[in-house]
Design an enzyme around this catalytic site. Structure first.
Site, PDB file in Angstrom:
ATOM      1  CE  LYS A  53      -3.720  -2.598   2.124  1.00 23.83           C
ATOM      2  NZ  LYS A  53      -4.345  -3.100   3.360  1.00 23.83           N
ATOM      3  CD  GLN A  97      -3.348  -4.898   6.498  1.00 23.07           C
ATOM      4  OE1 GLN A  97      -3.315  -3.877   5.821  1.00 23.07           O
ATOM      5  NE2 GLN A  97      -3.905  -6.016   6.070  1.00 23.07           N
ATOM      6  CG  ASP A 120      -9.581  -0.949   4.900  1.00 19.86           C
ATOM      7  OD1 ASP A 120      -9.280  -1.132   3.703  1.00 19.86           O
ATOM      8  OD2 ASP A 120      -8.893  -1.379   5.844  1.00 19.86           O
TER       9      ASP A 120
END
Ligand SMILES: NC(=O)c1ccc[n+]([C@@H]2O[C@H](COP(=O)([O-])OP(=O)(O)OC[C@H]3O[C@@H](n4cnc5c(N)ncnc54)[C@H](OP(=O)(O)O)[C@@H]3O)[C@@H](O)[C@H]2O)c1
Length: 296
Positions: A53, A97, A120
């Site tokens: 990312k 994450q 997200d």
């Protein structure tokens, strides 16, 4: 059989994003979008996803930062970091994450994130808006799948679509998106899970088959209708003597067998995974634009 080439489409989208960053941010003297990631522990897959990312952020001209903490971080400390990022005007959006260590509830963490920075798209507010077809951050993997279908002009309207797996981050949201009254969408969707009966009979009816169950090579040629469109979400690392890293990636679909029978298929690697990262970048750009009325 044609490949649904995630690398090709992700590269096109990255070019579009880089141009937009240049024209709407840098050339106007504004800070570029800033994506932050909170990374807890040393899970190798998580380390590699976060590194990917960061790399992608650099490629399109975003700023990125990673907040790393040990496995034993307390829930309170993690909440403190989330609150800090929620309020930091320099941060356009951020992710935590997953997976997290067992002593921390993932749902509590997701609910702590400001929905306007939840790039997200996992916060209940964003998922609720998705259900109602309102503007929101879509979860990155389902968004990436929809973008692939759209850019390859795969007809979804009226098609039978079977989704294998009902996770909150892939199977359930993609089944909602495919059945929504929109384009792509308007499909008739069957969502299968571990208690579904006679899965083979269901998959054999699918014009579009999406495999997101986390079982290596689960979907075999005998489960797939001739000329179906097959989307493989699964990612598994298996040992490999021929690769430098000592492993290679495979999916939930038996690619050699299924690719002989279908019309389109996503490869692993080079399919949905790359689309997931680029979708996160698109969400981050959208978050940055929302905070800068001057560039809307
Ligand atoms: N490419 C990407 O960007 C990306 C992103 C996310 C995930 N992934 C990969 O996608 C895979 C799925 O991940 P996930 O997080 O969505 O899944 P997950 O949370 O592990 O859930 C798996 C789902 O599959 C169902 N399932 C398990 N065995 C089954 C079987 N034999 N028949 C039918 N359904 C079965 C489970 O049913 P129950 O609900 O009944 O338990 C569950 O709904 C993993 O390989 C993951 O690494 C890839």
């Amino acid at each position: 059989m044609k490949l649904l080439d995630g690398k090709l489409i992700a590269d096109q989208i990255k070019d579009e994003l880089a141009r937009e960053v240049r024209e709407n941010f840098i050339d106007k003297g504004l800070n570029p979008p800033h994506l932050a990631a909170i990374l807890v522990g040393e899970d190798p897959a998580s380390l590699s996803y976060v590194a990917g990312k960061e790399r992608s952020c650099r490629e399109v001209g975003f700023t990125s930062s990673v907040y790393r903490y040990p496995e034993n971080i307390s829930r309170e400390k993690l909440f403190e970091v989330i609150d800090f990022l929620n309020h930091d005007p320099e941060i356009s959006g951020f992710i935590v994450q997953l997976p997290l260590p067992r002593h921390i509830s993932e749902l509590e963490v997701i609910e702590r994130i400001d929905p306007s920075k939840d790039v997200d798209g996992f916060h209940p507010v964003n998922l609720g808006k998705m259900m109602l077809n309102l503007p929101c951050f879509l979860p990155a993997t389902p968004k990436g799948i929809m973008t692939l279908l759209e850019r390859y002009q795969i007809e979804t309207s009226g098609k039978n679509c079977v989704v294998l797996g009902r996770s909150n981050i892939v199977g359930t949201p993609v089944s909602v998106l495919l059945s929504r009254k929109s384009n792509p969408g308007n499909a008739t969707v069957t969502l299968c899970h571990s208690l579904s009966q006679n899965i083979r009979a269901l998959t054999a009816q699918a014009d579009i088959l999406i495999a997101a169950i986390g079982k290596q090579g689960f979907v075999t040629a005998d489960m797939v209708k001739n000329d179906a469109v097959v989307i493989d979400v699964g990612i598994h690392r298996i040992p490999s003597e021929t690769s430098k890293s000592g492993f290679r990636l495979v999916g939930d679909v038996d690619f050699p067998g299924v690719s002989k029978k279908c019309s389109y298929i996503t490869p692993v690697p080079g399919g949905v995974g790359l689309m997931t990262v680029v979708s996160l970048l698109q969400n981050t750009l959208a978050a940055a634009r929302m905070k800068l009325p001057a560039v809307q």
